[in-house]
Design a protein around this motif. Structure first.
Motif, PDB file in Angstrom:
ATOM      1  N   TRP A  29       0.644  -1.231  -0.079  1.00 15.15           N
ATOM      2  CA  TRP A  29      -0.044   0.192  -0.098  1.00 15.15           C
ATOM      3  C   TRP A  29       0.849   1.244   0.009  1.00 15.15           C
ATOM      4  O   TRP A  29       1.986   1.157   0.356  1.00 15.15           O
ATOM      5  CB  TRP A  29      -0.944   0.041   1.273  1.00 15.15           C
ATOM      6  CG  TRP A  29      -1.797  -1.282   1.396  1.00 15.15           C
ATOM      7  CD1 TRP A  29      -2.310  -1.961   0.356  1.00 15.15           C
ATOM      8  CD2 TRP A  29      -2.510  -1.612   2.346  1.00 15.15           C
ATOM      9  NE1 TRP A  29      -3.125  -2.692   0.913  1.00 15.15           N
ATOM     10  CE2 TRP A  29      -3.532  -2.772   1.927  1.00 15.15           C
ATOM     11  CE3 TRP A  29      -2.490  -1.388   3.754  1.00 15.15           C
ATOM     12  CZ2 TRP A  29      -4.074  -3.294   2.975  1.00 15.15           C
ATOM     13  CZ3 TRP A  29      -3.338  -1.772   4.557  1.00 15.15           C
ATOM     14  CH2 TRP A  29      -4.172  -2.895   4.438  1.00 15.15           C
ATOM     15  N   ASN A  30       0.220   2.112  -0.451  1.00 17.13           N
ATOM     16  CA  ASN A  30       0.827   3.770  -0.300  1.00 17.13           C
ATOM     17  C   ASN A  30       0.988   3.856   1.203  1.00 17.13           C
ATOM     18  O   ASN A  30       0.162   4.179   1.997  1.00 17.13           O
ATOM     19  CB  ASN A  30       0.070   4.556  -0.998  1.00 17.13           C
ATOM     20  CG  ASN A  30       0.673   5.941  -0.819  1.00 17.13           C
ATOM     21  OD1 ASN A  30       1.571   6.503  -0.245  1.00 17.13           O
ATOM     22  ND2 ASN A  30       0.274   6.881  -1.952  1.00 17.13           N
ATOM     23  N   PRO A  31       2.336   4.288   1.691  1.00 15.30           N
ATOM     24  CA  PRO A  31       2.695   4.550   3.069  1.00 15.30           C
ATOM     25  C   PRO A  31       1.933   5.996   3.505  1.00 15.30           C
ATOM     26  O   PRO A  31       1.392   6.097   4.917  1.00 15.30           O
ATOM     27  CB  PRO A  31       4.159   4.472   3.294  1.00 15.30           C
ATOM     28  CG  PRO A  31       4.651   4.266   2.026  1.00 15.30           C
ATOM     29  CD  PRO A  31       3.575   3.870   0.914  1.00 15.30           C
ATOM     30  N   THR A  32       1.966   6.963   2.720  1.00  8.90           N
ATOM     31  CA  THR A  32       1.547   8.262   2.897  1.00  8.90           C
ATOM     32  C   THR A  32       0.042   7.766   3.270  1.00  8.90           C
ATOM     33  O   THR A  32      -0.480   8.700   4.264  1.00  8.90           O
ATOM     34  CB  THR A  32       1.947   9.199   1.906  1.00  8.90           C
ATOM     35  OG1 THR A  32       3.514   9.316   1.746  1.00  8.90           O
ATOM     36  CG2 THR A  32       1.464  10.630   2.351  1.00  8.90           C
ATOM     37  N   LEU A  33      -0.684   7.460   2.369  1.00  3.80           N
ATOM     38  CA  LEU A  33      -2.115   7.399   2.424  1.00  3.80           C
ATOM     39  C   LEU A  33      -2.485   6.519   3.729  1.00  3.80           C
ATOM     40  O   LEU A  33      -3.298   6.857   4.472  1.00  3.80           O
ATOM     41  CB  LEU A  33      -2.733   6.725   1.295  1.00  3.80           C
ATOM     42  CG  LEU A  33      -4.268   6.296   0.960  1.00  3.80           C
ATOM     43  CD1 LEU A  33      -4.910   7.628   1.020  1.00  3.80           C
ATOM     44  CD2 LEU A  33      -4.497   5.634  -0.119  1.00  3.80           C
ATOM     45  N   LEU A  34      -1.967   5.525   3.939  1.00  9.20           N
ATOM     46  CA  LEU A  34      -1.866   4.583   5.179  1.00  9.20           C
ATOM     47  C   LEU A  34      -1.670   5.578   6.585  1.00  9.20           C
ATOM     48  O   LEU A  34      -2.545   5.647   7.425  1.00  9.20           O
ATOM     49  CB  LEU A  34      -1.131   3.467   5.170  1.00  9.20           C
ATOM     50  CG  LEU A  34      -1.362   2.673   6.351  1.00  9.20           C
ATOM     51  CD1 LEU A  34      -2.973   1.928   6.263  1.00  9.20           C
ATOM     52  CD2 LEU A  34      -0.444   1.330   6.364  1.00  9.20           C
ATOM     53  N   ARG A  35      -0.679   6.525   6.367  1.00  9.55           N
ATOM     54  CA  ARG A  35      -0.605   7.440   7.748  1.00  9.55           C
ATOM     55  C   ARG A  35      -1.586   8.249   7.909  1.00  9.55           C
ATOM     56  O   ARG A  35      -2.102   8.385   9.076  1.00  9.55           O
ATOM     57  CB  ARG A  35       0.885   8.091   7.397  1.00  9.55           C
ATOM     58  CG  ARG A  35       1.984   7.422   7.585  1.00  9.55           C
ATOM     59  CD  ARG A  35       3.294   8.140   7.480  1.00  9.55           C
ATOM     60  NE  ARG A  35       4.554   7.371   7.634  1.00  9.55           N
ATOM     61  CZ  ARG A  35       5.042   6.847   6.527  1.00  9.55           C
ATOM     62  NH1 ARG A  35       4.705   7.489   5.486  1.00  9.55           N
ATOM     63  NH2 ARG A  35       6.170   5.934   6.801  1.00  9.55           N
ATOM     64  N   ALA A  36      -2.200   8.959   6.765  1.00  8.86           N
ATOM     65  CA  ALA A  36      -3.284   9.771   6.833  1.00  8.86           C
ATOM     66  C   ALA A  36      -4.544   9.027   7.381  1.00  8.86           C
ATOM     67  O   ALA A  36      -5.238   9.747   8.323  1.00  8.86           O
ATOM     68  CB  ALA A  36      -3.440  10.333   5.422  1.00  8.86           C
ATOM     69  N   ILE A  37      -4.945   7.886   6.931  1.00  3.75           N
ATOM     70  CA  ILE A  37      -5.952   7.153   7.243  1.00  3.75           C
ATOM     71  C   ILE A  37      -5.909   6.830   8.777  1.00  3.75           C
ATOM     72  O   ILE A  37      -6.547   6.972   9.525  1.00  3.75           O
ATOM     73  CB  ILE A  37      -6.213   6.004   6.601  1.00  3.75           C
ATOM     74  CG1 ILE A  37      -6.448   6.390   5.155  1.00  3.75           C
ATOM     75  CG2 ILE A  37      -7.193   4.889   7.147  1.00  3.75           C
ATOM     76  CD1 ILE A  37      -6.473   5.164   4.171  1.00  3.75           C
ATOM     77  N   TYR A  38      -4.541   6.440   9.126  1.00  3.07           N
ATOM     78  CA  TYR A  38      -4.191   6.108  10.546  1.00  3.07           C
ATOM     79  C   TYR A  38      -4.406   7.248  11.522  1.00  3.07           C
ATOM     80  O   TYR A  38      -5.127   7.096  12.617  1.00  3.07           O
ATOM     81  CB  TYR A  38      -2.885   5.690  10.830  1.00  3.07           C
ATOM     82  CG  TYR A  38      -2.518   4.952  12.120  1.00  3.07           C
ATOM     83  CD1 TYR A  38      -3.109   3.822  12.567  1.00  3.07           C
ATOM     84  CD2 TYR A  38      -1.994   5.736  13.148  1.00  3.07           C
ATOM     85  CE1 TYR A  38      -2.784   3.109  13.798  1.00  3.07           C
ATOM     86  CE2 TYR A  38      -1.781   5.234  14.407  1.00  3.07           C
ATOM     87  CZ  TYR A  38      -2.183   3.852  14.684  1.00  3.07           C
ATOM     88  OH  TYR A  38      -1.916   3.175  15.873  1.00  3.07           O
ATOM     89  N   VAL A  39      -3.994   8.463  11.151  1.00  3.26           N
ATOM     90  CA  VAL A  39      -4.117   9.802  11.805  1.00  3.26           C
ATOM     91  C   VAL A  39      -5.608  10.331  12.126  1.00  3.26           C
ATOM     92  O   VAL A  39      -6.154  10.214  13.149  1.00  3.26           O
ATOM     93  CB  VAL A  39      -3.416  10.861  11.208  1.00  3.26           C
ATOM     94  CG1 VAL A  39      -3.637  12.206  11.854  1.00  3.26           C
ATOM     95  CG2 VAL A  39      -1.788  10.516  11.479  1.00  3.26           C
ATOM     96  N   ILE A  40      -6.327   9.931  10.887  1.00  2.10           N
ATOM     97  CA  ILE A  40      -7.763  10.188  11.078  1.00  2.10           C
ATOM     98  C   ILE A  40      -8.453   9.367  12.168  1.00  2.10           C
ATOM     99  O   ILE A  40      -9.416   9.917  12.643  1.00  2.10           O
ATOM    100  CB  ILE A  40      -8.418  10.092   9.468  1.00  2.10           C
ATOM    101  CG1 ILE A  40      -8.137  11.439   8.852  1.00  2.10           C
ATOM    102  CG2 ILE A  40      -9.852  10.238   9.610  1.00  2.10           C
ATOM    103  CD1 ILE A  40      -8.046  11.177   7.210  1.00  2.10           C
ATOM    104  N   ILE A  41      -8.449   7.846  11.757  1.00  2.00           N
ATOM    105  CA  ILE A  41      -8.931   7.044  12.804  1.00  2.00           C
ATOM    106  C   ILE A  41      -8.575   7.264  14.119  1.00  2.00           C
ATOM    107  O   ILE A  41      -9.484   7.271  15.193  1.00  2.00           O
ATOM    108  CB  ILE A  41      -8.523   5.697  12.249  1.00  2.00           C
ATOM    109  CG1 ILE A  41      -9.252   5.442  10.909  1.00  2.00           C
ATOM    110  CG2 ILE A  41      -9.097   4.629  13.359  1.00  2.00           C
ATOM    111  CD1 ILE A  41      -8.914   3.815  10.493  1.00  2.00           C
ATOM    112  N   SER A  42      -7.295   7.632  14.509  1.00  2.82           N
ATOM    113  CA  SER A  42      -6.617   7.901  15.860  1.00  2.82           C
ATOM    114  C   SER A  42      -7.454   9.141  16.462  1.00  2.82           C
ATOM    115  O   SER A  42      -7.898   9.153  17.353  1.00  2.82           O
ATOM    116  CB  SER A  42      -5.150   8.159  15.771  1.00  2.82           C
ATOM    117  OG  SER A  42      -4.542   6.891  15.697  1.00  2.82           O
TER     118      SER A  42
END
Length: 66
Positions: A29-42
């Motif tokens: 997966w795209n790490p930048t997109l996954l980081r953004a999703i993780y921050v939003i969920i957190s």
């Protein structure tokens, strides 16, 4: 017998400890997109569970050899 890929922290693609970069690399997966999703969920879950999960993964995941 096929060798299974392990979850490892990324050495080359890290912002803090490489946890999310390692997970993104494992699944392709795209790490930048996954980081953004993780921050939003957190943030949506009052941030504490996301930070706690990150810290636990940081301690449990070995450092990879990208």
């Amino acid at each position: 017998m096929p060798q299974t890929q392990r979850f490892t922290r990324s050495i080359n693609d890290r912002v803090l400890a490489g946890v999310v970069g390692g997970i993104a690399h494992r699944f392709g997966w795209n790490p930048t997109l996954l980081r953004a999703i993780y921050v939003i969920i957190s943030v949506a879950s009052a941030a504490f569970p996301g930070i706690l999960v990150y810290l636990i993964l940081w301690l449990l995941m070995p450092e990879g050899d990208d």
